[in-house]
Design an enzyme around this catalytic site. Structure first.
Site, PDB file in Angstrom:
ATOM      1  CB  CYS A 211      42.496  47.040  48.428  1.00  0.00           C
ATOM      2  SG  CYS A 211      41.700  47.002  46.831  1.00  0.00           S
TER       3      CYS A 211
ATOM      4  CG  HIS B 256      39.662  47.764  51.113  1.00  0.00           C
ATOM      5  ND1 HIS B 256      39.645  48.918  50.353  1.00  0.00           N
ATOM      6  CD2 HIS B 256      39.416  46.749  50.250  1.00  0.00           C
ATOM      7  CE1 HIS B 256      39.403  48.602  49.105  1.00  0.00           C
ATOM      8  NE2 HIS B 256      39.250  47.296  49.008  1.00  0.00           N
TER       9      HIS B 256
ATOM     10  CG  ASN C 191      37.156  48.508  46.265  1.00  0.00           C
ATOM     11  OD1 ASN C 191      38.126  49.218  46.530  1.00  0.00           O
ATOM     12  ND2 ASN C 191      37.227  47.190  46.221  1.00  0.00           N
TER      13      ASN C 191
HETATM   14  N1  ACO Z   1      24.050  43.268  38.591  1.00  0.00           N
HETATM   15  C1  ACO Z   1      23.164  42.253  38.547  1.00  0.00           C
HETATM   16  N2  ACO Z   1      23.542  40.956  38.686  1.00  0.00           N
HETATM   17  C2  ACO Z   1      24.860  40.705  38.892  1.00  0.00           C
HETATM   18  C3  ACO Z   1      25.827  41.739  38.945  1.00  0.00           C
HETATM   19  C4  ACO Z   1      25.372  43.046  38.779  1.00  0.00           C
HETATM   20  N3  ACO Z   1      26.215  44.104  38.827  1.00  0.00           N
HETATM   21  N4  ACO Z   1      27.024  41.170  39.133  1.00  0.00           N
HETATM   22  C5  ACO Z   1      26.843  39.860  39.229  1.00  0.00           C
HETATM   23  N5  ACO Z   1      25.529  39.560  39.072  1.00  0.00           N
HETATM   24  C6  ACO Z   1      24.865  38.284  39.089  1.00  0.00           C
HETATM   25  C7  ACO Z   1      25.822  37.160  38.740  1.00  0.00           C
HETATM   26  O1  ACO Z   1      25.924  37.015  37.340  1.00  0.00           O
HETATM   27  C8  ACO Z   1      25.125  35.983  39.391  1.00  0.00           C
HETATM   28  O2  ACO Z   1      24.090  35.559  38.548  1.00  0.00           O
HETATM   29  P1  ACO Z   1      23.816  33.966  38.339  1.00  0.00           P
HETATM   30  O3  ACO Z   1      23.503  33.486  39.712  1.00  0.00           O
HETATM   31  O4  ACO Z   1      22.697  33.974  37.388  1.00  0.00           O
HETATM   32  O5  ACO Z   1      25.113  33.454  37.815  1.00  0.00           O
HETATM   33  C9  ACO Z   1      24.474  36.587  40.634  1.00  0.00           C
HETATM   34  O6  ACO Z   1      24.436  38.000  40.405  1.00  0.00           O
HETATM   35  C10 ACO Z   1      25.237  36.303  41.896  1.00  0.00           C
HETATM   36  O7  ACO Z   1      26.611  36.567  41.670  1.00  0.00           O
HETATM   37  P2  ACO Z   1      27.661  36.410  42.814  1.00  0.00           P
HETATM   38  O8  ACO Z   1      29.034  36.726  42.277  1.00  0.00           O
HETATM   39  O9  ACO Z   1      27.483  35.136  43.556  1.00  0.00           O
HETATM   40  O10 ACO Z   1      27.196  37.595  43.767  1.00  0.00           O
HETATM   41  P3  ACO Z   1      27.690  37.897  45.207  1.00  0.00           P
HETATM   42  O11 ACO Z   1      26.578  37.919  46.128  1.00  0.00           O
HETATM   43  O12 ACO Z   1      28.902  37.107  45.573  1.00  0.00           O
HETATM   44  O13 ACO Z   1      28.181  39.405  45.046  1.00  0.00           O
HETATM   45  C11 ACO Z   1      30.190  40.654  44.742  1.00  0.00           C
HETATM   46  C12 ACO Z   1      29.210  39.712  44.098  1.00  0.00           C
HETATM   47  C13 ACO Z   1      29.471  41.915  45.096  1.00  0.00           C
HETATM   48  C14 ACO Z   1      31.290  40.957  43.742  1.00  0.00           C
HETATM   49  C15 ACO Z   1      30.771  40.022  46.008  1.00  0.00           C
HETATM   50  O14 ACO Z   1      31.187  38.696  45.711  1.00  0.00           O
HETATM   51  C16 ACO Z   1      31.914  40.760  46.574  1.00  0.00           C
HETATM   52  O15 ACO Z   1      31.775  41.862  47.044  1.00  0.00           O
HETATM   53  N6  ACO Z   1      33.126  40.162  46.602  1.00  0.00           N
HETATM   54  C17 ACO Z   1      34.271  40.770  47.168  1.00  0.00           C
HETATM   55  C18 ACO Z   1      34.783  41.853  46.296  1.00  0.00           C
HETATM   56  C19 ACO Z   1      35.912  42.565  46.973  1.00  0.00           C
HETATM   57  O16 ACO Z   1      35.950  42.727  48.140  1.00  0.00           O
HETATM   58  N7  ACO Z   1      36.884  42.983  46.229  1.00  0.00           N
HETATM   59  C20 ACO Z   1      37.977  43.614  46.870  1.00  0.00           C
HETATM   60  C21 ACO Z   1      38.815  44.038  45.865  1.00  0.00           C
HETATM   61  S1  ACO Z   1      40.162  44.779  46.655  1.00  0.00           S
HETATM   62  C22 ACO Z   1      41.365  45.052  45.497  1.00  0.00           C
HETATM   63  O17 ACO Z   1      42.495  44.712  45.702  1.00  0.00           O
HETATM   64  C23 ACO Z   1      41.000  45.657  44.186  1.00  0.00           C
END
Ligand code: ACO
Length: 430
Positions: A143, A279, A309
């Protein structure tokens, strides 16, 4: 952390050459500056809402909105490819810059979702545009890729090795999503954005850039591919895997650090910055980064709710929309900041269109446009002609040994066919 150049007035091109240095000090206007003169974006038509995703994976609209800010994303149809999206974005950027494809010296496509590892997406775009003078290559920095590519193009302009570059960020993330993994499949979308960079004696354009990488975080986010000797449990070949929480922490920390460093390298302060184009990964990351930088969240441009994203495409798409919405004005200082797999990060400060070029109108604009269209049509027929020529030439000019071997093979097959319909015993009865 690699700080990669400060293109401010008084620093820059010809730095190693004493004569150039003296010339630049006496006449700072002589320094080459890389300006963005055109921009364009393209996204697939198909809008996929969170509600639609509820039907395919165990998730809810409420969860996705509250955890990420995403409401919908664009998903490519079978007919779309990373090349078709990138090509349309490139055409729009060239139109806006009023630059002919044949005037381009370099094409860089930042992508992690190419159709092939090689030939590169950039070479395909070069061929479709008819950019016959341009070198072309893909750049892989997840990204952060678009800002890396922008810096590569700007550095080449600054050293006068080129004059005009087309920089594209394009992704078809939907093809590398594991649609069973709710932790990733709800986050990503498809799209492309492009800018034209041109050299100018006028100050402004790309003022500074900070690039960085920390490969110790390689396992946190990636797309394993053919070169891997083994795939850890829970990962799948050619599919995105991500440790969301760790990437989130990294993103907030690195965004504030790299933004500060890039602004500092440009010789500016936070008060000199009008807009930050980050980003687009998660609205909560922007909220946390704004808090850490002690600036209002509104200084971060965001369209993550519309597109999710789009990896390397997210910054140029956001740039196009921010400009269209009137959020960027001539002489504004803006910051582009990306982070992603690698881990990698990149931030750049740009003085936006220090020199707005007069826009052609009426007949002039129509003529310029039709010259580009003629080049696209010529590129299409050139492509057809070259393919046919290669086929004909290959059949006419096979090596004598190969031709002899092929004749022998054909002869063997003919004998076998004859034997099938007319067995030897029947042919020569004793
Ligand atoms: N729907 C419902 N529940 C979900 C989903 C979903 N789509 N995805 C995860 N959960 C659940 C998990 O299983 C977890 O359940 P549990 O507590 O029973 O285990 C709960 O939600 C919390 O999960 P977390 O991973 O802690 O959720 P978080 O608040 O961290 O959000 C997210 C997850 C959105 C992925 C966040 O961590 C994030 O945005 N991270 C950064 C991602 C990013 O910036 N990526 C950049 C990529 S750039 C590149 O190079 C491609």
């Amino acid at each position: 952390m690699g700080e990669n150049g400060n293109l401010r007035k008084g620093h820059g091109e010809g730095g190693g050459n004493p004569l150039s240095m003296v010339r630049n000090i006496l006449n700072p206007q002589h320094i080459r500056h890389a300006h963005i003169t055109g921009w364009g974006m393209e996204v697939p038509n198909r809008v996929v809402t969170n509600a639609e995703l509820e039907a395919v994976v165990e998730t809810t609209d409420e969860w996705i909105r509250s955890r990420t800010g995403i409401q919908e994303r664009r998903i490519a149809s079978e007919r779309d490819s990373v090349v078709t999206l990138a090509f349309e974005a490139a055409r729009k950027a060239l139109d806006r810059a009023d630059v002919l494809p044949t005037d381009l010296d370099m094409i860089i496509v930042a992508t992690s979702t190419p159709e092939d590892i090689y030939p590169t997406t950039a070479s395909r775009i070069q061929n479709l545009l008819g950019a016959t003078r341009a070198g072309a290559f893909d750049l892989s920095a997840a990204c952060s890729g678009f800002v890396y590519a922008l810096n590569m193009g700007a550095q080449a302009i600054r050293t006068r090795s080129i004059e005009k570059a087309l920089i594209i960020g394009a992704e078809l993330n939907s093809r590398v999503l594991d649609w069973n993994d709710r932790g990733t499949c709800v986050l990503f979308g498809d799209g492309a954005g492009a800018v034209v960079l041109e050299g100018s004696e006028d100050a402004g354009g790309l003022l500074s850039c900070v690039l960085g990488s920390d490969g110790s975080g390689a396992e946190l986010l990636g797309i394993p591919t053919v070169g891997r000797s083994s795939i850890p449990d829970g990962w799948a070949l050619h599919k995105i895997h991500m440790d969301g929480r760790e990437v989130f922490r990294f993103a907030v920390h690195i965004m504030q650090d790299s933004v500060r460093q890039a602004i500092d390298a440009a010789g500016l302060g936070m008060n000199d910055i009008q807009l930050i184009i980050p980003h687009q990964a998660n609205q909560r990351i922007l909220t946390a980064a704004a808090r850490a930088l002690n600036i209002p969240e509104s200084m971060f441009y965001s369209n993550v709710h519309r597109y999710g994203n789009t990896s390397a495409a997210s910054i140029p798409i956001a740039l196009c929309e921010a400009e269209r919405e009137g959020r960027i004005k001539p002489e504004d200082n803006i910051v582009l900041v990306g982070f992603g797999g690698g881990l990698t990060w990149a931030a750049a400060v740009i003085q936006w269109q220090g020199v707005p070029r007069p826009q052609k109108r009426g007949l002039g604009a129509a003529l310029a446009q039709s010259r580009r269209e003629v080049q696209y049509v010529a590129a299409f027929w050139r492509d057809r002609a070259m393919r046919t020529y290669r086929r004909v030439e290959a059949s006419l000019r096979g090596s004598p040994a190969k031709n002899a071997a092929m004749r022998e093979e054909r002869e063997k097959k003919r004998r076998k066919r004859d034997d099938l319909v007319d067995p030897p015993n029947d042919r020569n009865p004793k």
